[in-house]
Scaffold this motif. Structure first.
Motif, PDB file in Angstrom:
ATOM      1  N   ARG A  99       0.829  -1.206   0.000  1.00  0.00           N
ATOM      2  CA  ARG A  99       0.000   0.000   0.000  1.00  0.00           C
ATOM      3  C   ARG A  99       0.865   1.257   0.000  1.00  0.00           C
ATOM      4  O   ARG A  99       0.502   2.264  -0.611  1.00  0.00           O
ATOM      5  CB  ARG A  99      -0.956  -0.006   1.201  1.00  0.00           C
ATOM      6  CG  ARG A  99      -2.084  -1.037   1.066  1.00  0.00           C
ATOM      7  CD  ARG A  99      -3.065  -0.623  -0.038  1.00  0.00           C
ATOM      8  NE  ARG A  99      -4.157  -1.525  -0.231  1.00  0.00           N
ATOM      9  CZ  ARG A  99      -5.330  -1.482   0.388  1.00  0.00           C
ATOM     10  NH1 ARG A  99      -5.569  -0.581   1.308  1.00  0.00           N
ATOM     11  NH2 ARG A  99      -6.256  -2.362   0.098  1.00  0.00           N
ATOM     12  N   THR A 100       2.014   1.228   0.662  1.00  0.00           N
ATOM     13  CA  THR A 100       2.917   2.375   0.619  1.00  0.00           C
ATOM     14  C   THR A 100       3.420   2.577  -0.804  1.00  0.00           C
ATOM     15  O   THR A 100       3.554   3.704  -1.276  1.00  0.00           O
ATOM     16  CB  THR A 100       4.096   2.173   1.589  1.00  0.00           C
ATOM     17  OG1 THR A 100       3.586   2.022   2.913  1.00  0.00           O
ATOM     18  CG2 THR A 100       5.052   3.348   1.568  1.00  0.00           C
ATOM     19  N   LEU A 101       3.678   1.467  -1.493  1.00  0.00           N
ATOM     20  CA  LEU A 101       4.153   1.508  -2.869  1.00  0.00           C
ATOM     21  C   LEU A 101       3.073   2.030  -3.821  1.00  0.00           C
ATOM     22  O   LEU A 101       3.344   2.856  -4.688  1.00  0.00           O
ATOM     23  CB  LEU A 101       4.588   0.104  -3.292  1.00  0.00           C
ATOM     24  CG  LEU A 101       5.228  -0.076  -4.662  1.00  0.00           C
ATOM     25  CD1 LEU A 101       6.583   0.635  -4.717  1.00  0.00           C
ATOM     26  CD2 LEU A 101       5.399  -1.565  -4.949  1.00  0.00           C
ATOM     27  N   CYS A 102       1.856   1.540  -3.664  1.00  0.00           N
ATOM     28  CA  CYS A 102       0.789   1.835  -4.622  1.00  0.00           C
ATOM     29  C   CYS A 102      -0.216   2.889  -4.162  1.00  0.00           C
ATOM     30  O   CYS A 102      -0.946   3.435  -4.992  1.00  0.00           O
ATOM     31  CB  CYS A 102       0.045   0.541  -4.970  1.00  0.00           C
ATOM     32  SG  CYS A 102       1.071  -0.634  -5.869  1.00  0.00           S
ATOM     33  N   ARG A 103      -0.302   3.101  -2.897  1.00  0.00           N
ATOM     34  CA  ARG A 103      -1.225   4.113  -2.361  1.00  0.00           C
ATOM     35  C   ARG A 103      -0.498   4.956  -1.315  1.00  0.00           C
ATOM     36  O   ARG A 103      -0.820   4.906  -0.121  1.00  0.00           O
ATOM     37  CB  ARG A 103      -2.426   3.442  -1.700  1.00  0.00           C
ATOM     38  CG  ARG A 103      -3.333   2.719  -2.644  1.00  0.00           C
ATOM     39  CD  ARG A 103      -4.534   2.228  -1.872  1.00  0.00           C
ATOM     40  NE  ARG A 103      -5.411   1.431  -2.690  1.00  0.00           N
ATOM     41  CZ  ARG A 103      -6.544   0.942  -2.263  1.00  0.00           C
ATOM     42  NH1 ARG A 103      -6.946   1.157  -1.018  1.00  0.00           N
ATOM     43  NH2 ARG A 103      -7.303   0.226  -3.058  1.00  0.00           N
ATOM     44  N   SER A 151       9.276  -3.792  -6.992  1.00  0.00           N
ATOM     45  CA  SER A 151      10.060  -2.559  -6.845  1.00  0.00           C
ATOM     46  C   SER A 151       9.282  -1.324  -7.283  1.00  0.00           C
ATOM     47  O   SER A 151       9.695  -0.206  -7.014  1.00  0.00           O
ATOM     48  CB  SER A 151      11.369  -2.667  -7.629  1.00  0.00           C
ATOM     49  OG  SER A 151      11.091  -2.847  -9.008  1.00  0.00           O
ATOM     50  N   ARG A 152       8.176  -1.558  -7.966  1.00  0.00           N
ATOM     51  CA  ARG A 152       7.322  -0.436  -8.382  1.00  0.00           C
ATOM     52  C   ARG A 152       5.872  -0.895  -8.354  1.00  0.00           C
ATOM     53  O   ARG A 152       5.584  -2.091  -8.366  1.00  0.00           O
ATOM     54  CB  ARG A 152       7.716   0.085  -9.763  1.00  0.00           C
ATOM     55  CG  ARG A 152       7.596  -0.909 -10.869  1.00  0.00           C
ATOM     56  CD  ARG A 152       8.164  -0.369 -12.188  1.00  0.00           C
ATOM     57  NE  ARG A 152       8.105  -1.377 -13.207  1.00  0.00           N
ATOM     58  CZ  ARG A 152       7.048  -1.612 -13.979  1.00  0.00           C
ATOM     59  NH1 ARG A 152       5.971  -0.870 -13.858  1.00  0.00           N
ATOM     60  NH2 ARG A 152       7.076  -2.561 -14.891  1.00  0.00           N
ATOM     61  N   CYS A 153       4.991   0.070  -8.353  1.00  0.00           N
ATOM     62  CA  CYS A 153       3.575  -0.269  -8.328  1.00  0.00           C
ATOM     63  C   CYS A 153       3.129  -0.692  -9.715  1.00  0.00           C
ATOM     64  O   CYS A 153       3.268   0.050 -10.686  1.00  0.00           O
ATOM     65  CB  CYS A 153       2.747   0.924  -7.850  1.00  0.00           C
ATOM     66  SG  CYS A 153       0.983   0.527  -7.733  1.00  0.00           S
ATOM     67  N   THR A 154       2.624  -1.878  -9.799  1.00  0.00           N
ATOM     68  CA  THR A 154       2.025  -2.404 -11.023  1.00  0.00           C
ATOM     69  C   THR A 154       0.594  -2.794 -10.676  1.00  0.00           C
ATOM     70  O   THR A 154       0.208  -2.809  -9.499  1.00  0.00           O
ATOM     71  CB  THR A 154       2.790  -3.640 -11.517  1.00  0.00           C
ATOM     72  OG1 THR A 154       2.690  -4.659 -10.510  1.00  0.00           O
ATOM     73  CG2 THR A 154       4.255  -3.320 -11.803  1.00  0.00           C
ATOM     74  N   ALA A 155      -0.160  -3.148 -11.677  1.00  0.00           N
ATOM     75  CA  ALA A 155      -1.530  -3.608 -11.410  1.00  0.00           C
ATOM     76  C   ALA A 155      -1.500  -4.843 -10.515  1.00  0.00           C
ATOM     77  O   ALA A 155      -2.315  -4.977  -9.601  1.00  0.00           O
ATOM     78  CB  ALA A 155      -2.255  -3.901 -12.718  1.00  0.00           C
ATOM     79  N   ALA A 156      -0.543  -5.728 -10.753  1.00  0.00           N
ATOM     80  CA  ALA A 156      -0.437  -6.941  -9.934  1.00  0.00           C
ATOM     81  C   ALA A 156      -0.112  -6.600  -8.482  1.00  0.00           C
ATOM     82  O   ALA A 156      -0.692  -7.177  -7.551  1.00  0.00           O
ATOM     83  CB  ALA A 156       0.620  -7.877 -10.511  1.00  0.00           C
TER      84      ALA A 156
END
Length: 118
Positions: A40-44, A88-93
């Motif tokens: 969540r830190t990565l993607c949100r 290492s990065r936010c992806t859809a997965a």
């Protein structure tokens, strides 16, 4: 949030001393929270430290010995590290996995709370 109140119920009952099965469940929940925290830190990023703070709430509401506390912290950190190694990065997965872990954590908290009620 319902999951947080359930986790607080679990934590307040001190499952680590009450039952090894509950201690194991709380350890799994800690690992799940660590995974959610990373994803969540990565993607949100707007969620900030929300998931880490939930873990801190669990730790602060327990009257557990230092060894149990260290084990829960280790489980949280292991969950975090596993996801950090994989994404290492936010992806859809990664975003979907974060959502899945959040649901899984809520389910784990409900199951632990149910065990305490019986």
């Amino acid at each position: 949030m319902i999951a947080l109140s359930l986790m607080m119920t679990v934590a307040a009952a001190d499952p680590a001393r009450a039952n090894p099965i509950l201690e194991d469940g709380l350890s799994r929940l800690a690992g799940t929270l660590g995974a959610v925290h990373y994803l969540r830190t990565l993607c949100r990023p707007s969620e900030g430290q929300q998931w880490r703070n939930k873990m801190l709430d669990i730790l602060s509401s327990n009257d557990i010995d230092q060894a149990s506390r260290n084990a829960l912290i280790g489980a949280f950190n292991a969950g975090y590290s596993r996801q950090q190694s994989a994404h290492s990065r936010c992806t859809a997965a990664a975003a979907n996995l974060g959502n899945t872990y959040a649901r899984q954590g809520a389910q784990q908290a409900r199951q632990l709370a149910g065990r305490l009620g019986s």
